[in-house]
Scaffold this motif. Structure first.
Motif, PDB file in Angstrom:
ATOM      1  N   TYR A 103      11.645  12.124  -3.253  1.00  0.00           N
ATOM      2  CA  TYR A 103      10.603  12.383  -2.276  1.00  0.00           C
ATOM      3  C   TYR A 103      11.214  12.965  -1.008  1.00  0.00           C
ATOM      4  N   ASP A 104      10.468  13.872  -0.380  1.00  0.00           N
ATOM      5  CA  ASP A 104      10.853  14.442   0.899  1.00  0.00           C
ATOM      6  C   ASP A 104      10.058  13.728   1.983  1.00  0.00           C
ATOM      7  N   THR A 140      15.499  12.840   2.343  1.00  0.00           N
ATOM      8  CA  THR A 140      15.038  12.685   0.970  1.00  0.00           C
ATOM      9  C   THR A 140      15.375  11.263   0.540  1.00  0.00           C
ATOM     10  N   ALA A 141      14.569  10.724  -0.328  1.00  0.00           N
ATOM     11  CA  ALA A 141      14.782   9.363  -0.818  1.00  0.00           C
ATOM     12  C   ALA A 141      14.217   9.264  -2.224  1.00  0.00           C
ATOM     13  N   ALA A 142      14.677   8.257  -2.942  1.00  0.00           N
ATOM     14  CA  ALA A 142      14.250   8.099  -4.329  1.00  0.00           C
ATOM     15  C   ALA A 142      13.452   6.824  -4.580  1.00  0.00           C
ATOM     16  N   ASP A 143      13.640   5.804  -3.757  1.00  0.00           N
ATOM     17  CA  ASP A 143      13.066   4.493  -4.032  1.00  0.00           C
ATOM     18  C   ASP A 143      11.804   4.245  -3.201  1.00  0.00           C
ATOM     19  N   PRO A 144      10.639   4.104  -3.840  1.00  0.00           N
ATOM     20  CA  PRO A 144       9.395   3.869  -3.105  1.00  0.00           C
ATOM     21  C   PRO A 144       9.439   2.641  -2.190  1.00  0.00           C
ATOM     22  N   ILE A 156      11.355   3.618   0.929  1.00  0.00           N
ATOM     23  CA  ILE A 156      10.539   4.534   1.722  1.00  0.00           C
ATOM     24  C   ILE A 156       9.492   3.760   2.516  1.00  0.00           C
ATOM     25  N   ALA A 157       8.802   2.832   1.863  1.00  0.00           N
ATOM     26  CA  ALA A 157       7.785   2.026   2.550  1.00  0.00           C
ATOM     27  C   ALA A 157       8.404   1.236   3.695  1.00  0.00           C
ATOM     28  N   ASP A 179       0.835  -1.208   0.000  1.00  0.00           N
ATOM     29  CA  ASP A 179       0.000   0.000   0.000  1.00  0.00           C
ATOM     30  C   ASP A 179       0.867   1.255   0.000  1.00  0.00           C
ATOM     31  N   LEU A 180       1.904   1.258   0.841  1.00  0.00           N
ATOM     32  CA  LEU A 180       2.772   2.431   0.934  1.00  0.00           C
ATOM     33  C   LEU A 180       3.563   2.651  -0.350  1.00  0.00           C
ATOM     34  N   VAL A 181       4.050   1.576  -0.945  1.00  0.00           N
ATOM     35  CA  VAL A 181       4.753   1.709  -2.228  1.00  0.00           C
ATOM     36  C   VAL A 181       3.816   2.326  -3.262  1.00  0.00           C
TER      37      VAL A 181
END
Length: 104
Positions: free
Chosen positions: A62-63, A78-82, A85-86, A21-23
């Protein structure tokens, strides 16, 4: 265990979001009508929260912002990979639950 929800600016609401879901929520972010989402407890007193926003910087990505008013924990990244991040979101929520269990 405390339950939590994700709310996207675009109107999507996901109770107790899992990794997939988060991804999906991260992947859906854009710079027009769905620029961010938040994950927070589903009660009236919101002691912690996580926000993920489409970065306004020139490099994309993403911030992220985490806050816990009970411990004054505030950080940004900051990150780039969904997928990453999840994982980070769920790991942080797990740590919150472990800390809460120790004090109850």
């Amino acid at each position: 265990m405390e339950t939590y929800e994700a709310y996207a600016e675009g109107g999507e609401h996901v109770p107790n979001p899992g990794h997939a879901d988060l991804v999906r929520l991260v992947d859906a972010l854009n710079h027009t009508g769905n620029t961010f989402f938040v994950v927070q407890p589903d009660d009236d007193d919101v002691p912690w929260g996580i926000s993920v926003a489409a970065s306004r910087g020139g490099f994309g990505g993403y911030d992220l912002g985490w806050h816990d008013t009970r411990t004054d924990d505030r950080r940004e990244a900051t990150a780039a990979d969904p997928t990453t991040i999840a994982t980070e979101i769920l790991d942080w929520i797990s740590q919150l639950h472990l800390q809460a269990a120790r004090y109850h």
